[in-house]
Design an enzyme around this catalytic site. Structure first.
Site: not given
Lengths: 243, 222
Positions: B47-48
């Site tokens: 996840t960024e």
């Protein structure tokens, strides 16, 4: 060396009108709510600071933290990647009324611009945004047959940071995904101001686990039980908070 | 016409993810892909906002708001997870270190152009990590309905909406087909057996190429 200051008010005392202020966090995670609220308190008491340019991934949620800073009328311009949230009403209304400026930056480009600012790299090339509206007017160069867009560094006068632990030298650790933009912003601001949940004595942080070396940090204030934006919003909180 | 449900589209996309693959799933619909990993395979999700190897949502009341995904939903950690800052996170994205990114879309063009961040100049623009995620992953796949709610094709010759990236999409999983982008053309790989090629072509805004066998697109009831 001791970078601790007496209280939140002393921590944010150097932020002046027109400054560019980076604020850590991704949504509520890693957002230095107490430092932001201290800045709002100063504005309410003195009318300053105002006309701030704020750098954050988002544009606030509900009526606390960054949203409350915007709602107080202290922010002239926002540089962010995603000015939407569960309750973005404050920013949305001001933006649609033309009362706040927005510079929209892809999230990875925002992170790298901040990193570059802290690392003394004035510009860099990225594949991100090539051929899109967000690359308009930016120089393009080919490397190994692929086009890349030139982006510039991003620096700030001050950064408001949330850490988990600090020592008096300013060495920092973060908690879980509250790390996000915080270590980058520590590097890119002239005055990095940190709220830490715990300040440990010198030697209290194992050097192997330091995420932000103290060199990047100017001021530290202990905030033992920081509020979470998500909890405040779920409770319908509006700043100033009731005791 | 046996159109796949959104769950079935997500299931189909999940079948192409190898064991041990590093995967980023876009916010919203693509997040469903994680639920349908085939038994015996385990992808590692990125996840960024700085987590590798996160797991499912916690039970209500168990949320830790420092442990969220890019959609700002609470997640949990799997054994062997890692935290990192945003510059490292996007180095993973742009640096070619992810095996696959799966995104939603408003439109995909036959040349691989993607439009998935803006429906036009109205309202508040927001891009997030969309423009970064389309660069660097070894495969950039799209999952979406085959046509828009009003019946207009989402697979088009050229995108009419603002672009997220140029020539970036490699495969599209829709409610009616699996399609690869090759040499600037849509190549049909799978379609439901009861759907004729002509009917599928009529629902598609650009020419579908037949190159090699077309497999049956069949998903379990989900």
């Amino acid at each position: 060396m001791d970078k601790r200051v007496a209280d939140l008010a002393a921590a944010v005392a150097g932020i002046e009108d027109g400054m560019t202020v980076m604020i850590g966090g991704f949504g509520g995670a890693g957002s230095p709510i107490e430092l932001i609220h201290a800045l709002i308190d100063r504005f309410r008491a003195t009318g300053s600071p105002r006309n701030l340019t704020v750098v954050n991934n988002n544009a606030g949620n509900g009526h606390v933290g960054l949203a409350a800073l915007i709602e107080a009328g202290m922010v002239r311009k926002l540089i962010c990647s995603f000015p939407r949230s569960a309750d973005p009403v404050v920013f949305t209304e001001l933006y649609l009324a033309g009362k706040i400026e927005l510079e929209l930056v892809p999230q990875g480009t925002l992170a790298e611009r901040i990193r570059a600012g802290g690392a003394g790299i004035p510009a860099f090339y990225t594949p991100t945004s090539y051929g899109t509206d967000l690359a308009k007017g930016k120089p393009v160069e080919e490397f190994e047959g692929r086009p890349y867009v030139r982006e510039r560094w991003l620096k700030a006068d001050a950064a408001l940071i949330k850490a988990e632990t600090a020592d008096p030298q300013g060495n920092l650790t973060y908690r879980a995904a509250a790390r996000n933009f915080n270590p980058l912003m520590c590097m890119a601001a002239k005055e990095t101001i940190v709220q830490a949940s715990r300040i440990l004595p010198p030697g209290g942080i194992d050097p192997e686990t330091v995420v932000t070396p103290g060199l990047f940090v100017r001021k530290i204030v202990e905030v033992p039980h920081p509020r979470q934006e998500e909890d405040l919003n779920r409770a319908g909180a509006v700043y100033p908070l009731e005791a | 016409m046996d159109k796949l449900s959104t769950n079935q589209i997500a299931w189909r996309a999940a079948q192409d993810i190898a064991d041990g693959a590093y995967v980023n799933l876009g916010i919203g619909f693509p997040e469903k892909v994680a639920q349908y990993q085939p038994p015996g395979r385990e992808a590692i999700f990125h996840t960024e906002n700085g987590i590798l190897n996160f797991g499912e949502s916690p039970a209500p009341g168990e949320e830790d708001w420092d442990l969220i995904n890019a959609g700002k939903k609470a997640v949990t950690l799997k054994p062997g997870s890692a935290f990192f800052h945003h510059a490292d996170s996007f180095a993973m994205v742009r640096g070619g270190h992810l095996d696959v990114a799966i995104l939603g879309a408003y439109e995909v063009a036959e040349n691989g152009d993607l439009a998935n961040w803006s429906t036009g100049p109205k309202g508040v623009p927001a891009v997030g990590g969309a423009m970064d995620l389309v660069h660097g992953a070894k495969r950039v796949a799209v999952i979406m309905d085959h046509v828009a709610k009003d019946g207009r094709p989402k697979l088009v010759q050229r995108c009419s909406l603002p672009l997220t990236g140029v020539g970036c999409v490699t495969r599209i999983y829709t409610s009616l087909a699996v399609i690869d982008v090759e040499g600037g053309r849509f190549v049909l790989r799978e379609k439901p057996p009861a759907l004729s090629f002509e009917a599928l072509q009529a629902a598609t805004g650009a020419e579908l190429l037949l190159s090699g066998p077309v497999a049956d697109l069949i998903a379990p009831e989900l």
